[in-house]
Motif scaffolding. Structure first.
Motif, PDB file in Angstrom:
ATOM      1  N   GLU A   1       0.962  -1.190  -0.077  1.00  0.00           N
ATOM      2  CA  GLU A   1      -0.064   0.159  -0.080  1.00  0.00           C
ATOM      3  C   GLU A   1       0.929   1.115  -0.070  1.00  0.00           C
ATOM      4  O   GLU A   1       0.566   2.234  -0.583  1.00  0.00           O
ATOM      5  CB  GLU A   1      -0.875   0.059   0.984  1.00  0.00           C
ATOM      6  N   ASP A   2       2.059   1.465   0.810  1.00  0.00           N
ATOM      7  CA  ASP A   2       2.704   2.526   0.905  1.00  0.00           C
ATOM      8  C   ASP A   2       3.560   2.598  -0.532  1.00  0.00           C
ATOM      9  O   ASP A   2       3.532   3.669  -0.757  1.00  0.00           O
ATOM     10  CB  ASP A   2       3.857   2.376   2.023  1.00  0.00           C
ATOM     11  N   GLN A   3       3.848   1.476  -1.176  1.00  0.00           N
ATOM     12  CA  GLN A   3       4.663   1.416  -2.208  1.00  0.00           C
ATOM     13  C   GLN A   3       3.688   2.218  -3.448  1.00  0.00           C
ATOM     14  O   GLN A   3       4.358   2.872  -4.165  1.00  0.00           O
ATOM     15  CB  GLN A   3       5.183  -0.052  -2.921  1.00  0.00           C
ATOM     16  N   ALA A   4       2.615   1.619  -3.213  1.00  0.00           N
ATOM     17  CA  ALA A   4       1.620   2.444  -4.343  1.00  0.00           C
ATOM     18  C   ALA A   4       1.378   3.766  -4.108  1.00  0.00           C
ATOM     19  O   ALA A   4       1.242   4.533  -5.298  1.00  0.00           O
ATOM     20  CB  ALA A   4       0.197   1.653  -4.084  1.00  0.00           C
ATOM     21  N   ALA A   5       1.276   4.165  -2.673  1.00  0.00           N
ATOM     22  CA  ALA A   5       1.448   5.514  -2.599  1.00  0.00           C
ATOM     23  C   ALA A   5       2.488   6.434  -3.143  1.00  0.00           C
ATOM     24  O   ALA A   5       2.358   7.337  -3.850  1.00  0.00           O
ATOM     25  CB  ALA A   5       0.882   5.774  -1.182  1.00  0.00           C
ATOM     26  N   VAL A   6       3.651   5.849  -2.995  1.00  0.00           N
ATOM     27  CA  VAL A   6       4.888   6.436  -3.520  1.00  0.00           C
ATOM     28  C   VAL A   6       4.746   6.444  -4.817  1.00  0.00           C
ATOM     29  O   VAL A   6       5.299   7.291  -5.525  1.00  0.00           O
ATOM     30  CB  VAL A   6       6.398   5.661  -2.967  1.00  0.00           C
ATOM     31  N   ASP A   7       4.315   5.450  -5.468  1.00  0.00           N
ATOM     32  CA  ASP A   7       4.452   5.393  -7.113  1.00  0.00           C
ATOM     33  C   ASP A   7       3.495   6.302  -7.554  1.00  0.00           C
ATOM     34  O   ASP A   7       3.688   7.235  -8.603  1.00  0.00           O
ATOM     35  CB  ASP A   7       3.958   3.925  -7.670  1.00  0.00           C
ATOM     36  N   ASP A   8       2.280   6.531  -7.037  1.00  0.00           N
ATOM     37  CA  ASP A   8       1.423   7.509  -7.257  1.00  0.00           C
ATOM     38  C   ASP A   8       1.740   9.045  -7.163  1.00  0.00           C
ATOM     39  O   ASP A   8       1.651   9.959  -8.144  1.00  0.00           O
ATOM     40  CB  ASP A   8      -0.174   7.638  -6.347  1.00  0.00           C
ATOM     41  N   VAL A   9       2.719   9.382  -6.237  1.00  0.00           N
ATOM     42  CA  VAL A   9       3.390  10.685  -5.890  1.00  0.00           C
ATOM     43  C   VAL A   9       4.293  10.853  -7.143  1.00  0.00           C
ATOM     44  O   VAL A   9       4.505  11.791  -7.571  1.00  0.00           O
ATOM     45  CB  VAL A   9       4.095  10.855  -4.434  1.00  0.00           C
ATOM     46  N   ARG A  10       5.144   9.868  -7.443  1.00  0.00           N
ATOM     47  CA  ARG A  10       6.199   9.911  -8.594  1.00  0.00           C
ATOM     48  C   ARG A  10       5.645  10.256  -9.773  1.00  0.00           C
ATOM     49  O   ARG A  10       6.017  10.994 -10.348  1.00  0.00           O
ATOM     50  CB  ARG A  10       7.056   8.736  -8.540  1.00  0.00           C
TER      51      ARG A  10
END
Length: 227
Positions: free
Chosen positions: A19-28
């Motif tokens: 979930e955190d990785q998906a959030a990071v990817d969204d921000v990037r």
């Protein structure tokens, strides 16, 4: 439909959760989209990203009115338009009440990309402001000359009108003026007036209806084609 941004503590141990990785990817993806937007080209009927204060919103161009190089007509729409819950959420936040707006092309960031969604009022669950920096696109009256096969041209464009009833009133006045002679005033054509959207992309082709009597403007237009 509020989006939650990445909130993991910077010194938290262990690998990122999915979930955190998906959030990071969204921000990037968002940062990349803002840094390198896909250029918008007039006349392609594509949803665009427009700046509304510090936010970025999704806007849908009015069909046939997105080819102007300085201003086009758009409607602000919920970033998740196309999904079932988007209409209700958009209605709650004021997206559905703005109508068609005059959008200066300098406010266009580029083609809409889903990565921009987290930068919208909807993502923050905030109401759209009353003033979004874009005035209403308004309405117009088109006086058209048509042959029996429906080919022809627009003889006169009047606008902008701030309210539909004003445009309808002048269209009725012109049709009353044309009564009994609509098929003869321009040989080979039938001339009628009708209310229509004010095409901001073609704003230079319109005549201001408040500067002169509309029947006089019609007479001048007819005289011009019959000269």
């Amino acid at each position: 439909m509020k989006r939650r941004l990445f909130r993991r503590c910077g010194n938290a141990p262990g690998a990122l959760t999915p979930e955190d990785q998906a959030a990071v990817d969204d921000v990037r993806a968002m940062l990349a989209a803002v840094r390198d937007p896909e250029p918008w080209t007039p006349g392609h009927a594509q949803d665009i990203a427009v700046r509304v204060g510090p936010f970025i919103e999704r806007a849908h161009p009015r069909p046939g009115d997105d080819h102007g190089t300085d201003v086009i007509a758009v409607a602000l729409v919920h970033p998740d338009t196309g999904h079932a819950a988007a209409y209700l959420h958009g209605n709650q936040l004021g997206y559905t009440g703005k109508g068609w707006l005059r959008c200066e092309t300098t406010a266009i960031l580029g083609i809409w990309q889903p990565a921009y969604a987290m930068l919208t009022h909807a993502a923050a669950d905030l109401l759209l402001p009353d003033d979004v920096g874009m005035p209403p696109a308004h309405y117009g009256v088109h006086v058209e000359a048509r042959r029996s096969d429906n080919t022809g041209y627009t003889l006169l464009r009047l606008g902008p009108y701030t309210q539909t009833w004003l445009a309808s009133r002048d269209a009725d006045r012109l049709n009353t003026e044309l009564a009994g002679k609509a098929a003869t005033v321009v040989p080979g054509f039938t001339v009628t007036a009708k209310g229509a959207p004010f095409h901001v992309s073609d704003h230079e082709s319109y005549v201001d209806p408040y500067e002169a009597d509309v029947t006089a403007l019609l007479a001048d237009a007819v005289a011009g084609v019959n000269a």
